[in-house]
Design a protein around this motif. Structure first.
Motif, PDB file in Angstrom:
ATOM      1  N   LEU A 285       0.804  -1.217   0.000  1.00  0.00           N
ATOM      2  CA  LEU A 285       0.000   0.000   0.000  1.00  0.00           C
ATOM      3  C   LEU A 285       0.840   1.273   0.000  1.00  0.00           C
ATOM      4  O   LEU A 285       0.288   2.369  -0.096  1.00  0.00           O
ATOM      5  CB  LEU A 285      -0.914   0.016   1.227  1.00  0.00           C
ATOM      6  CG  LEU A 285      -1.959  -1.088   1.302  1.00  0.00           C
ATOM      7  CD1 LEU A 285      -2.607  -1.101   2.677  1.00  0.00           C
ATOM      8  CD2 LEU A 285      -3.015  -0.917   0.227  1.00  0.00           C
ATOM      9  N   GLN A 286       2.137   1.139   0.107  1.00  0.00           N
ATOM     10  CA  GLN A 286       2.990   2.326   0.236  1.00  0.00           C
ATOM     11  C   GLN A 286       2.810   3.334  -0.899  1.00  0.00           C
ATOM     12  O   GLN A 286       2.813   4.540  -0.652  1.00  0.00           O
ATOM     13  CB  GLN A 286       4.459   1.908   0.360  1.00  0.00           C
ATOM     14  CG  GLN A 286       4.806   1.249   1.687  1.00  0.00           C
ATOM     15  CD  GLN A 286       4.440   2.094   2.892  1.00  0.00           C
ATOM     16  OE1 GLN A 286       4.517   3.321   2.850  1.00  0.00           O
ATOM     17  NE2 GLN A 286       4.033   1.447   3.977  1.00  0.00           N
ATOM     18  N   PRO A 287       2.632   2.910  -2.163  1.00  0.00           N
ATOM     19  CA  PRO A 287       2.476   3.913  -3.237  1.00  0.00           C
ATOM     20  C   PRO A 287       1.142   4.653  -3.206  1.00  0.00           C
ATOM     21  O   PRO A 287       0.987   5.673  -3.877  1.00  0.00           O
ATOM     22  CB  PRO A 287       2.592   3.079  -4.521  1.00  0.00           C
ATOM     23  CG  PRO A 287       3.217   1.785  -4.102  1.00  0.00           C
ATOM     24  CD  PRO A 287       2.738   1.546  -2.711  1.00  0.00           C
ATOM     25  N   ALA A 288       0.171   4.142  -2.460  1.00  0.00           N
ATOM     26  CA  ALA A 288      -1.173   4.727  -2.469  1.00  0.00           C
ATOM     27  C   ALA A 288      -1.231   6.015  -1.661  1.00  0.00           C
ATOM     28  O   ALA A 288      -0.404   6.266  -0.781  1.00  0.00           O
ATOM     29  CB  ALA A 288      -2.183   3.720  -1.918  1.00  0.00           C
ATOM     30  N   GLY A 289      -2.224   6.840  -1.955  1.00  0.00           N
ATOM     31  CA  GLY A 289      -2.451   8.057  -1.182  1.00  0.00           C
ATOM     32  C   GLY A 289      -3.142   7.747   0.130  1.00  0.00           C
ATOM     33  O   GLY A 289      -3.650   6.640   0.346  1.00  0.00           O
ATOM     34  N   ASN A 290      -3.184   8.725   1.007  1.00  0.00           N
ATOM     35  CA  ASN A 290      -3.770   8.504   2.329  1.00  0.00           C
ATOM     36  C   ASN A 290      -5.244   8.123   2.274  1.00  0.00           C
ATOM     37  O   ASN A 290      -5.725   7.320   3.079  1.00  0.00           O
ATOM     38  CB  ASN A 290      -3.581   9.744   3.199  1.00  0.00           C
ATOM     39  CG  ASN A 290      -2.181   9.841   3.775  1.00  0.00           C
ATOM     40  OD1 ASN A 290      -1.350   8.953   3.569  1.00  0.00           O
ATOM     41  ND2 ASN A 290      -1.903  10.921   4.488  1.00  0.00           N
ATOM     42  N   LYS A 291      -5.990   8.687   1.328  1.00  0.00           N
ATOM     43  CA  LYS A 291      -7.411   8.356   1.216  1.00  0.00           C
ATOM     44  C   LYS A 291      -7.576   6.875   0.917  1.00  0.00           C
ATOM     45  O   LYS A 291      -8.372   6.181   1.561  1.00  0.00           O
ATOM     46  CB  LYS A 291      -8.067   9.194   0.127  1.00  0.00           C
ATOM     47  CG  LYS A 291      -9.551   8.909  -0.080  1.00  0.00           C
ATOM     48  CD  LYS A 291     -10.140   9.834  -1.139  1.00  0.00           C
ATOM     49  CE  LYS A 291     -11.634   9.589  -1.341  1.00  0.00           C
ATOM     50  NZ  LYS A 291     -11.898   8.238  -1.910  1.00  0.00           N
ATOM     51  N   ARG A 292      -6.826   6.393  -0.047  1.00  0.00           N
ATOM     52  CA  ARG A 292      -6.905   4.978  -0.413  1.00  0.00           C
ATOM     53  C   ARG A 292      -6.455   4.094   0.752  1.00  0.00           C
ATOM     54  O   ARG A 292      -7.070   3.061   1.040  1.00  0.00           O
ATOM     55  CB  ARG A 292      -6.039   4.729  -1.656  1.00  0.00           C
ATOM     56  CG  ARG A 292      -5.796   3.263  -1.990  1.00  0.00           C
ATOM     57  CD  ARG A 292      -7.084   2.532  -2.293  1.00  0.00           C
ATOM     58  NE  ARG A 292      -6.837   1.137  -2.570  1.00  0.00           N
ATOM     59  CZ  ARG A 292      -7.727   0.166  -2.394  1.00  0.00           C
ATOM     60  NH1 ARG A 292      -8.919   0.445  -1.933  1.00  0.00           N
ATOM     61  NH2 ARG A 292      -7.422  -1.084  -2.682  1.00  0.00           N
ATOM     62  N   LYS A 293      -5.401   4.492   1.430  1.00  0.00           N
ATOM     63  CA  LYS A 293      -4.909   3.696   2.560  1.00  0.00           C
ATOM     64  C   LYS A 293      -5.953   3.627   3.672  1.00  0.00           C
ATOM     65  O   LYS A 293      -6.170   2.561   4.264  1.00  0.00           O
ATOM     66  CB  LYS A 293      -3.611   4.290   3.095  1.00  0.00           C
ATOM     67  CG  LYS A 293      -2.415   4.137   2.165  1.00  0.00           C
ATOM     68  CD  LYS A 293      -1.201   4.852   2.744  1.00  0.00           C
ATOM     69  CE  LYS A 293      -0.003   4.778   1.810  1.00  0.00           C
ATOM     70  NZ  LYS A 293       1.148   5.558   2.329  1.00  0.00           N
ATOM     71  N   ALA A 294      -6.586   4.751   3.964  1.00  0.00           N
ATOM     72  CA  ALA A 294      -7.598   4.770   5.022  1.00  0.00           C
ATOM     73  C   ALA A 294      -8.783   3.879   4.655  1.00  0.00           C
ATOM     74  O   ALA A 294      -9.297   3.123   5.502  1.00  0.00           O
ATOM     75  CB  ALA A 294      -8.058   6.200   5.282  1.00  0.00           C
ATOM     76  N   GLU A 295      -9.252   3.948   3.412  1.00  0.00           N
ATOM     77  CA  GLU A 295     -10.360   3.108   2.963  1.00  0.00           C
ATOM     78  C   GLU A 295      -9.993   1.632   3.050  1.00  0.00           C
ATOM     79  O   GLU A 295     -10.788   0.796   3.504  1.00  0.00           O
ATOM     80  CB  GLU A 295     -10.736   3.464   1.527  1.00  0.00           C
ATOM     81  CG  GLU A 295     -11.354   4.837   1.361  1.00  0.00           C
ATOM     82  CD  GLU A 295     -11.500   5.239  -0.086  1.00  0.00           C
ATOM     83  OE1 GLU A 295     -12.265   6.184  -0.357  1.00  0.00           O
ATOM     84  OE2 GLU A 295     -10.832   4.621  -0.963  1.00  0.00           O
ATOM     85  N   HIS A 296      -8.788   1.316   2.590  1.00  0.00           N
ATOM     86  CA  HIS A 296      -8.339  -0.073   2.606  1.00  0.00           C
ATOM     87  C   HIS A 296      -8.267  -0.600   4.041  1.00  0.00           C
ATOM     88  O   HIS A 296      -8.722  -1.713   4.332  1.00  0.00           O
ATOM     89  CB  HIS A 296      -6.973  -0.184   1.930  1.00  0.00           C
ATOM     90  CG  HIS A 296      -6.455  -1.585   1.854  1.00  0.00           C
ATOM     91  ND1 HIS A 296      -6.677  -2.401   0.767  1.00  0.00           N
ATOM     92  CD2 HIS A 296      -5.737  -2.332   2.745  1.00  0.00           C
ATOM     93  CE1 HIS A 296      -6.124  -3.579   0.984  1.00  0.00           C
ATOM     94  NE2 HIS A 296      -5.544  -3.564   2.174  1.00  0.00           N
ATOM     95  N   LEU A 297      -7.699   0.192   4.923  1.00  0.00           N
ATOM     96  CA  LEU A 297      -7.581  -0.225   6.321  1.00  0.00           C
ATOM     97  C   LEU A 297      -8.958  -0.461   6.936  1.00  0.00           C
ATOM     98  O   LEU A 297      -9.179  -1.474   7.615  1.00  0.00           O
ATOM     99  CB  LEU A 297      -6.825   0.837   7.115  1.00  0.00           C
ATOM    100  CG  LEU A 297      -6.695   0.597   8.625  1.00  0.00           C
ATOM    101  CD1 LEU A 297      -5.943  -0.694   8.907  1.00  0.00           C
ATOM    102  CD2 LEU A 297      -5.999   1.785   9.292  1.00  0.00           C
TER     103      LEU A 297
END
Length: 220
Positions: A39-51
């Protein structure tokens, strides 16, 4: 990240819900995930949704006595433990997950605005399907969103059986009422499943809708 977990029932299954505050997310939060490096390349929005989605999935799997966090597959799909099926969806600041012993699909969508409905109607439903939606007695924007969402839930549940990446015309809405949507699969979805029908349960939650395919396919 600040979260609020909860559960509710739909279609005879328990859905796990995570409401989350994306502004409270930090990169340290995803270190809880075994696959966090992906997930490191993703933006914070995507990371938060994924989490949030994986947290919901983790709670859903615990109902089956499984302590597991689904990894990310080659097609970005969640990888579920053997002998169980699961589905994750997120929209806005909410994530949902469900797990079952049979194919299952869940989808969460914001209700279309009139402008969006006019823009996408031709790609989501056929003229015959539109007549079904209009005869349902529901506001058209809600009915169209439900058709879109129900097809998403179907595709999530049965993507393993699809001939290729399915389009919206490969499942037709043949009935819509206050709690269920009936879909029929076209041959283009899968020749082996042509004509099969399934029931998709739905509920409205404010300006969003939730659809859930929680029953196996039945012949027409």
């Amino acid at each position: 990240m600040n979260i609020q977990p909860s559960t509710f029932s739909l279609g005879g299954l328990t859905l796990h819900r995570i409401d989350f505050d994306p502004a409270s997310f930090t990169d340290a939060d995803i270190l809880w995930l075994p696959h966090h490096a992906k997930l490191q390349p993703a933006g914070n929005k995507r990371k938060a949704e994924h989490l949030a989605g994986r947290l919901a999935a983790f709670h859903a799997l615990q109902l089956h006595n499984l302590r597991h966090i689904p990894d990310i597959g080659d097609s970005r799909q969640p990888l579920w433990p053997q002998d169980v099926y699961g589905s994750i969806s997120h929209s806005g600041t909410t994530a949902l997950a469900v797990v079952a012993k049979h194919p299952v699909g869940v989808d969460l969508e914001s209700i279309f605005t009139p402008e969006m409905a006019n823009e996408v109607v031709g790609s989501v439903v056929t003229p015959d399907e539109r007549r079904v939606l209009e005869a349902s007695g529901l506001p058209f924007e809600l009915a169209l969103t439900l058709a879109f969402s129900a097809k998403e839930s179907l595709y999530k549940a049965y993507s393993f059986a699809a001939s290729e990446l399915p389009g919206f015309n490969e499942a037709q809405v043949i009935a819509l009422n206050a709690g269920q949507i009936t879909l029929r699969l076209a041959e283009a979805f899968s020749p082996a499943l042509a004509g099969e029908m399934c029931q998709v349960h739905w509920r409205q939650d404010g300006r969003q809708v939730i659809t859930l395919l929680s029953k196996t396919l039945q012949s027409a």
